[in-house]
Motif scaffolding. Structure first.
Motif, PDB file in Angstrom:
ATOM      1  N   HIS A  23       0.873  -1.188  -0.051  1.00 51.50           N
ATOM      2  CA  HIS A  23       0.113   0.134   0.017  1.00 51.50           C
ATOM      3  C   HIS A  23       0.888   1.129  -0.069  1.00 51.50           C
ATOM      4  O   HIS A  23       1.447   1.534   1.033  1.00 51.50           O
ATOM      5  N   VAL A  24       1.137   1.942  -1.323  1.00 53.11           N
ATOM      6  CA  VAL A  24       2.125   3.023  -1.114  1.00 53.11           C
ATOM      7  C   VAL A  24       1.315   4.310  -1.670  1.00 53.11           C
ATOM      8  O   VAL A  24       0.461   4.358  -2.434  1.00 53.11           O
ATOM      9  N   ALA A  25       1.449   5.361  -0.987  1.00 54.67           N
ATOM     10  CA  ALA A  25       1.017   6.786  -1.148  1.00 54.67           C
ATOM     11  C   ALA A  25       2.187   7.631  -1.675  1.00 54.67           C
ATOM     12  O   ALA A  25       2.993   7.704  -1.173  1.00 54.67           O
ATOM     13  N   VAL A  26       1.950   8.142  -2.819  1.00 50.17           N
ATOM     14  CA  VAL A  26       2.662   9.116  -3.663  1.00 50.17           C
ATOM     15  C   VAL A  26       2.416  10.577  -3.358  1.00 50.17           C
ATOM     16  O   VAL A  26       0.999  10.805  -3.932  1.00 50.17           O
ATOM     17  N   ILE A  27       2.871  11.241  -3.014  1.00 54.34           N
ATOM     18  CA  ILE A  27       2.567  12.897  -2.704  1.00 54.34           C
ATOM     19  C   ILE A  27       3.028  13.580  -3.906  1.00 54.34           C
ATOM     20  O   ILE A  27       4.288  13.919  -3.767  1.00 54.34           O
ATOM     21  N   GLY A  28       2.207  14.056  -4.809  1.00 55.79           N
ATOM     22  CA  GLY A  28       2.831  14.588  -5.868  1.00 55.79           C
ATOM     23  C   GLY A  28       2.758  14.046  -7.193  1.00 55.79           C
ATOM     24  O   GLY A  28       2.946  12.884  -7.369  1.00 55.79           O
ATOM     25  N   ALA A  29       2.079  14.903  -8.296  1.00 60.68           N
ATOM     26  CA  ALA A  29       1.757  14.244  -9.354  1.00 60.68           C
ATOM     27  C   ALA A  29       2.597  14.879 -10.614  1.00 60.68           C
ATOM     28  O   ALA A  29       2.087  15.114 -11.879  1.00 60.68           O
ATOM     29  N   GLY A  30       3.408  15.621 -10.166  1.00 61.33           N
ATOM     30  CA  GLY A  30       4.778  15.826 -11.309  1.00 61.33           C
ATOM     31  C   GLY A  30       5.428  14.783 -11.815  1.00 61.33           C
ATOM     32  O   GLY A  30       4.847  13.614 -11.935  1.00 61.33           O
ATOM     33  N   PHE A  31       6.311  15.343 -12.597  1.00 65.02           N
ATOM     34  CA  PHE A  31       6.867  14.378 -13.577  1.00 65.02           C
ATOM     35  C   PHE A  31       7.659  13.161 -12.816  1.00 65.02           C
ATOM     36  O   PHE A  31       7.735  11.941 -12.897  1.00 65.02           O
ATOM     37  N   ALA A  45       2.493  -2.963  -6.492  1.00 65.17           N
ATOM     38  CA  ALA A  45       2.132  -2.213  -5.280  1.00 65.17           C
ATOM     39  C   ALA A  45       0.942  -1.510  -5.775  1.00 65.17           C
ATOM     40  O   ALA A  45       0.555  -1.192  -6.938  1.00 65.17           O
ATOM     41  N   GLN A  46      -0.133  -1.608  -4.741  1.00 65.82           N
ATOM     42  CA  GLN A  46      -1.294  -0.498  -4.936  1.00 65.82           C
ATOM     43  C   GLN A  46      -0.794   0.796  -4.435  1.00 65.82           C
ATOM     44  O   GLN A  46      -0.440   1.097  -3.301  1.00 65.82           O
ATOM     45  N   VAL A  47      -1.417   1.845  -5.318  1.00 74.48           N
ATOM     46  CA  VAL A  47      -0.691   3.097  -5.562  1.00 74.48           C
ATOM     47  C   VAL A  47      -1.875   4.074  -5.322  1.00 74.48           C
ATOM     48  O   VAL A  47      -2.859   4.057  -6.284  1.00 74.48           O
ATOM     49  N   THR A  48      -1.907   5.220  -4.630  1.00 79.49           N
ATOM     50  CA  THR A  48      -2.675   6.149  -4.665  1.00 79.49           C
ATOM     51  C   THR A  48      -1.718   7.463  -4.559  1.00 79.49           C
ATOM     52  O   THR A  48      -0.745   7.494  -3.995  1.00 79.49           O
ATOM     53  N   VAL A  49      -2.061   8.502  -5.479  1.00 79.10           N
ATOM     54  CA  VAL A  49      -1.372   9.716  -5.832  1.00 79.10           C
ATOM     55  C   VAL A  49      -2.119  10.964  -5.308  1.00 79.10           C
ATOM     56  O   VAL A  49      -3.260  10.969  -5.779  1.00 79.10           O
ATOM     57  N   LEU A  50      -1.512  11.711  -4.452  1.00 72.86           N
ATOM     58  CA  LEU A  50      -2.370  12.848  -3.715  1.00 72.86           C
ATOM     59  C   LEU A  50      -1.553  14.118  -4.507  1.00 72.86           C
ATOM     60  O   LEU A  50      -0.214  14.235  -4.332  1.00 72.86           O
ATOM     61  N   ASP A  51      -2.291  14.962  -4.846  1.00 73.18           N
ATOM     62  CA  ASP A  51      -2.025  16.212  -5.429  1.00 73.18           C
ATOM     63  C   ASP A  51      -2.623  17.316  -5.039  1.00 73.18           C
ATOM     64  O   ASP A  51      -3.976  17.450  -5.388  1.00 73.18           O
ATOM     65  N   ALA A 277      -7.973  12.283   6.650  1.00 69.26           N
ATOM     66  CA  ALA A 277      -6.898  11.336   6.987  1.00 69.26           C
ATOM     67  C   ALA A 277      -6.686  10.421   5.621  1.00 69.26           C
ATOM     68  O   ALA A 277      -7.482   9.680   5.461  1.00 69.26           O
ATOM     69  N   PHE A 278      -5.426  10.229   5.463  1.00 68.07           N
ATOM     70  CA  PHE A 278      -4.979   9.093   4.557  1.00 68.07           C
ATOM     71  C   PHE A 278      -3.936   8.209   5.061  1.00 68.07           C
ATOM     72  O   PHE A 278      -3.036   8.696   5.765  1.00 68.07           O
ATOM     73  N   ALA A 279      -4.209   6.993   4.896  1.00 68.61           N
ATOM     74  CA  ALA A 279      -3.188   5.812   5.487  1.00 68.61           C
ATOM     75  C   ALA A 279      -2.526   5.229   4.186  1.00 68.61           C
ATOM     76  O   ALA A 279      -2.924   4.790   3.439  1.00 68.61           O
ATOM     77  N   ALA A 280      -1.275   4.607   4.723  1.00 69.92           N
ATOM     78  CA  ALA A 280      -0.473   3.869   3.782  1.00 69.92           C
ATOM     79  C   ALA A 280       0.348   3.230   4.498  1.00 69.92           C
ATOM     80  O   ALA A 280       1.041   3.549   5.751  1.00 69.92           O
ATOM     81  N   ASP A 281       1.157   2.081   3.932  1.00 70.97           N
ATOM     82  CA  ASP A 281       2.158   1.334   4.726  1.00 70.97           C
ATOM     83  C   ASP A 281       3.625   2.037   4.297  1.00 70.97           C
ATOM     84  O   ASP A 281       4.476   2.146   4.932  1.00 70.97           O
ATOM     85  N   ARG A 282       3.873   2.634   3.051  1.00 72.74           N
ATOM     86  CA  ARG A 282       4.831   3.074   2.414  1.00 72.74           C
ATOM     87  C   ARG A 282       4.509   4.490   1.941  1.00 72.74           C
ATOM     88  O   ARG A 282       3.609   4.473   1.200  1.00 72.74           O
ATOM     89  N   TRP A 283       5.619   5.321   1.656  1.00 75.30           N
ATOM     90  CA  TRP A 283       5.189   6.816   1.202  1.00 75.30           C
ATOM     91  C   TRP A 283       6.268   7.219   0.186  1.00 75.30           C
ATOM     92  O   TRP A 283       7.663   6.992   0.614  1.00 75.30           O
ATOM     93  N   VAL A 284       6.004   7.888  -0.818  1.00 75.35           N
ATOM     94  CA  VAL A 284       6.850   8.730  -1.491  1.00 75.35           C
ATOM     95  C   VAL A 284       6.345   9.960  -1.517  1.00 75.35           C
ATOM     96  O   VAL A 284       5.233  10.284  -2.041  1.00 75.35           O
ATOM     97  N   SER A 285       7.308  10.982  -1.116  1.00 75.97           N
ATOM     98  CA  SER A 285       6.975  12.148  -1.383  1.00 75.97           C
ATOM     99  C   SER A 285       7.997  13.004  -2.583  1.00 75.97           C
ATOM    100  O   SER A 285       8.890  12.765  -2.513  1.00 75.97           O
ATOM    101  N   ALA A 286       7.155  13.359  -3.551  1.00 77.34           N
ATOM    102  CA  ALA A 286       7.405  14.161  -4.966  1.00 77.34           C
ATOM    103  C   ALA A 286       7.244  15.427  -4.702  1.00 77.34           C
ATOM    104  O   ALA A 286       7.509  16.062  -5.784  1.00 77.34           O
TER     105      ALA A 286
END
Length: 490
Positions: A23-31, A45-51, A277-286
């Motif tokens: 379960h991975v959240a990505v912050i930012g939908a730039g390149f 992985a299952q991915v949700t992108v927040l922007d 609130a959003f929850a995830a197991d792992r995170w990517v901040s872009a």
């Protein structure tokens, strides 16, 4: 499993940590964020992108819907070719710009260099220079290539370097990077060519009069490998990456602002946002690294920020084709004195990108979102820039829209386009992907390794996200579709 906003009554809460790690959240939908989402989805992985914006593309997605408000051309085409291959797409239909850019002095003199690897010869460039200028051009182009070649395997096409790797680079190639020499001294080449060489450092957000000499390697990216046109432009590429991510099951949440990242035991548990609130197991901040640190409760970094921009998106009454132009002011150094003083420069360098019936005008600006914040001040400065452009390069403008540092602050702290300023001996080193206070988060994008600009942001997102799942590093440099050996610089 996908990310969902969770609530315990009226209070946001988060699921327990024993959830499956898919379960991975990505912050930012730039390149960078799009590349990260695709690498993660490709790995299962299952991915949700927040922007916070309402569409993908990051800085490129500000302003008019059919305009790029940030990057305009492709450099390092092998990265784009490799990414297309990884996604199963046909090779990109890239065409080189001839010349790379046309430079205009106030005296009326122009300079239009050709990329060495594209045309295979320096002759078209040398014919525009005096004998002394041509000799100095060869010297500095050779130096840029040496710097780039010496640094690429450590700082571009590799994971963030360790101290041992930095030491090995210093022993192997450190001297050719002129570590104790300021860029402005290193590239001195007369009144006409000195601003030309200084300008490349601004591609990383630097004040060229405060930048280290090593940033001279950026010149090789354009003058050696060229700049290229992509059908539809880079905003169209962002839309295509977004569509591909949707096809691979990535979920996107636009118009949602991250306000705080909740942590426990050195791990991010969830994000408090403008929509709950959003929850995830792992995170990517872009996002900008400084914003990420703020969300983690850290103090805002005090290091100087790189430059911001003030831009005009222009609709034209006719199709003028494609082209790139730089118009020098009377005093290039004064422009940077204004920026250091926190002022919008009265006589800035004008960068003009022509794209059919559209044009994009960009000038350097201080990283201060208060500049141009009021509609009146923004419009006044926009008209000032347009008047200066029209006096030197008349265009049939029928409509325009301005973007100030306050607009670019939607994607970066203070409106800085590339994060912290790359000044001083170690200023060009970008932070790595890991943050010690958040072991299940990686930071990617133009404000960290390997640096700013679309190709490096793609590289950062692709590999930073891969490291989160323990995937092997992928240089995205393997497909040398455009990579003929560089001709000798004689």
């Amino acid at each position: 499993m996908i990310l969902l906003p969770l609530h315990c009554g009226h209070v946001p809460c988060f699921p327990p940590l024993e959830l499956p790690v898919t379960h991975v959240a990505v912050i930012g939908a730039g390149f960078s964020g799009l590349a990260a989402a695709l690498r993660l989805a490709q790995a299962g992985a299952q991915v949700t992108v927040l922007d916070a914006l309402d569409r993908p593309g990051g800085k490129a997605a500000l302003g008019y819907d059919d305009f790029s408000s940030g990057p305009t051309v492709v450099t390092m085409p092998q990265i784009f070719a490799a990414l297309h291959a990884r996604l199963g797409w046909d090779a990109p239909a890239l065409t080189p710009a001839h010349p790379t850019t046309t430079y205009h002095a106030l005296s009326g003199r122009t300079f239009a260099p050709e990329a060495l690897n594209v045309v295979g010869s320096l002759d078209p460039t040398m014919t525009q220079l005096s004998r002394a200028e041509g000799r100095r051009y060869r010297q500095l182009l050779f130096a840029a290539r040496q710097m780039y070649s010496g640094a690429a395997d450590t700082f571009l096409f590799a994971p963030p370097p360790t101290r041992t790797q930095l030491a090995q680079y210093a022993l192997r190639a450190g001297r050719q990077a002129a570590p104790l020499t300021p860029l402005a001294r290193y590239v001195r080449s007369g009144p006409f060519l000195t601003p030309f060489w200084l300008r490349f450092a601004t591609y990383l957000g630097a004040d060229p009069y405060r930048a280290p000499a090593v940033l001279h390697n950026i010149a090789w990216v354009e003058l050696g490998d060229g700049i290229w046109h992509l059908p539809g432009g880079l905003l169209a590429l962002a839309e295509r990456l977004y569509a591909e991510a949707l096809d691979r099951g990535v979920r996107f949440e636009f118009g949602i602002q991250v306000q705080h990242l909740s942590t426990h035991g050195g791990r991010v548990l969830g994000a408090h946002t403008s929509r709950g609130a959003f929850a995830a197991d792992r995170w990517v901040s872009a996002a900008d690294r400084a914003l990420t640190l703020g969300w983690l409760g850290q103090d805002t970094p005090t290091t100087p920020r790189g430059v911001s921009g003030f831009a005009l998106q222009l609709r034209l009454g006719e199709d003028l084709g494609q082209g790139h132009h730089i118009f020098w002011p009377a005093d290039y150094a004064r422009e940077w004195q204004d920026i250091r003083a926190g002022r919008l420069p009265s006589e800035p360098t004008l960068y003009l990108h022509l794209d059919g019936p559209r044009a994009f005008l960009l000038v350097n600006a201080p990283p201060d979102p208060r500049l141009g914040l009021s509609p009146e001040r923004k419009a006044d400065y926009a008209r000032h820039l347009l008047q200066r452009l029209q006096s030197r390069f008349p265009l049939p403008v029928v409509e325009w829209q301005a973007l100030a540092p306050a607009d670019y602050a939607r994607t970066g702290l203070g409106g800085a386009l590339y994060g912290r300023a790359p000044h001083g001996l170690l200023g060009s080193l970008r932070p790595g992907w890991r943050l010690p206070q958040a072991r299940n988060l990686v930071q990617v994008g133009g404000t960290v390794h390997p640096g700013g600009g679309v190709p490096l942001s793609l590289l950062s997102g692709w590999n930073g996200a891969g490291s989160l799942l323990g995937l092997d590093y992928d240089s995205l440099d393997g497909e040398k579709a455009f990579g003929k050996p560089a001709p000798a610089i004689k």
